[in-house]
Scaffold this motif. Structure first.
Motif, PDB file in Angstrom:
ATOM      1  N   LYS A   1       0.837  -1.209   0.000  1.00 22.00           N
ATOM      2  CA  LYS A   1       0.000   0.000   0.000  1.00 22.00           C
ATOM      3  C   LYS A   1       0.868   1.255   0.000  1.00 22.00           C
ATOM      4  O   LYS A   1       0.593   2.215  -0.737  1.00 22.00           O
ATOM      5  N   LYS A   2       1.926   1.251   0.811  1.00 16.66           N
ATOM      6  CA  LYS A   2       2.818   2.413   0.890  1.00 16.66           C
ATOM      7  C   LYS A   2       3.466   2.697  -0.467  1.00 16.66           C
ATOM      8  O   LYS A   2       3.456   3.820  -0.964  1.00 16.66           O
TER       9      LYS A   2
ATOM     10  N   ARG B   1       2.568   1.626  -3.452  1.00 21.10           N
ATOM     11  CA  ARG B   1       1.548   1.968  -4.456  1.00 21.10           C
ATOM     12  C   ARG B   1       1.140   3.427  -4.328  1.00 21.10           C
ATOM     13  O   ARG B   1       1.048   4.153  -5.323  1.00 21.10           O
ATOM     14  N   ASN B   2       0.941   3.891  -3.096  1.00 20.34           N
ATOM     15  CA  ASN B   2       0.560   5.288  -2.881  1.00 20.34           C
ATOM     16  C   ASN B   2       1.691   6.247  -3.225  1.00 20.34           C
ATOM     17  O   ASN B   2       1.446   7.327  -3.776  1.00 20.34           O
ATOM     18  N   GLU B   3       2.933   5.871  -2.908  1.00 16.02           N
ATOM     19  CA  GLU B   3       4.086   6.714  -3.244  1.00 16.02           C
ATOM     20  C   GLU B   3       4.216   6.920  -4.742  1.00 16.02           C
ATOM     21  O   GLU B   3       4.662   7.966  -5.194  1.00 16.02           O
TER      22      GLU B   3
ATOM     23  N   ASN C   1       1.699   6.884  -6.809  1.00 12.71           N
ATOM     24  CA  ASN C   1       0.414   7.398  -7.309  1.00 12.71           C
ATOM     25  C   ASN C   1      -0.283   6.412  -8.245  1.00 12.71           C
ATOM     26  O   ASN C   1      -0.748   6.775  -9.322  1.00 12.71           O
TER      27      ASN C   1
ATOM     28  N   THR D   1      -3.366   3.619  -8.519  1.00 13.63           N
ATOM     29  CA  THR D   1      -4.597   3.169  -7.880  1.00 13.63           C
ATOM     30  C   THR D   1      -4.641   1.645  -7.873  1.00 13.63           C
ATOM     31  O   THR D   1      -3.901   0.983  -8.608  1.00 13.63           O
ATOM     32  N   GLN D   2      -5.530   1.112  -7.058  1.00 13.30           N
ATOM     33  CA  GLN D   2      -5.707  -0.339  -7.047  1.00 13.30           C
ATOM     34  C   GLN D   2      -6.180  -0.830  -8.406  1.00 13.30           C
ATOM     35  O   GLN D   2      -5.765  -1.883  -8.868  1.00 13.30           O
TER      36      GLN D   2
ATOM     37  N   GLU E   1      -3.548  -5.922   0.242  1.00 11.43           N
ATOM     38  CA  GLU E   1      -3.212  -4.789   1.095  1.00 11.43           C
ATOM     39  C   GLU E   1      -3.809  -4.923   2.495  1.00 11.43           C
ATOM     40  O   GLU E   1      -3.276  -4.353   3.446  1.00 11.43           O
TER      41      GLU E   1
END
Length: 123
Positions: free
Chosen positions: A9-10, A12-14, A16, A18-19, A37
């Motif tokens: 999750k970290k 993926r968010n870093e 940018n 999306t799922q 996740e």
């Protein structure tokens, strides 16, 4: 403790992502990414390797959260699975790399030149 769900999750968010985007790259459902996740399930080895390629991180970083100080430059190095290490891409070779990899060819050339120089000097 399993750090994979938080790491996924970290990272993926870093980056940018999306799922839904990640799911389409891996050919899985968004729900599968959500389960990974949340820790309800884990991806198979093939998807783990694909995740490391997508996010350009090591498997240790993705699974264990290990931070490495050295990063591999993918424009200069490529992973050689036969020897389980990174090797310099062809075309980026300097003289010393050539000698290290092809020392036997240099010795053969020196031997041939030495043989012919003895042959021609004998006449």
């Amino acid at each position: 403790m399993n750090k994979f769900p938080a790491q996924l999750k970290k990272i993926r968010n870093e980056q940018n992502t999306t799922q839904d985007d990640l799911a389409s790259q891996l050919f899985v459902t968004r729900q599968a990414i959500s389960k990974w996740e949340s820790g309800d399930s884990t991806p198979d080895l093939n998807n783990l390797i694909k995740l490391t390629d997508i996010f350009n991180v090591s498997l240790d970083t993705l699974v264990f959260g290990a931070e490495h100080e050295t990063k591999v430059d993918p424009t200069e190095f490529v992973f050689d699975p036969k020897h389980n290490r990174y090797v310099r891409r062809l075309g980026k070779m300097n003289f010393w790399d050539f000698l290290a990899g092809y020392w036997w060819a240099v010795l053969a050339i020196v031997f041939v030149i030495g043989f012919f120089s003895l042959f021609w000097s004998g006449q």
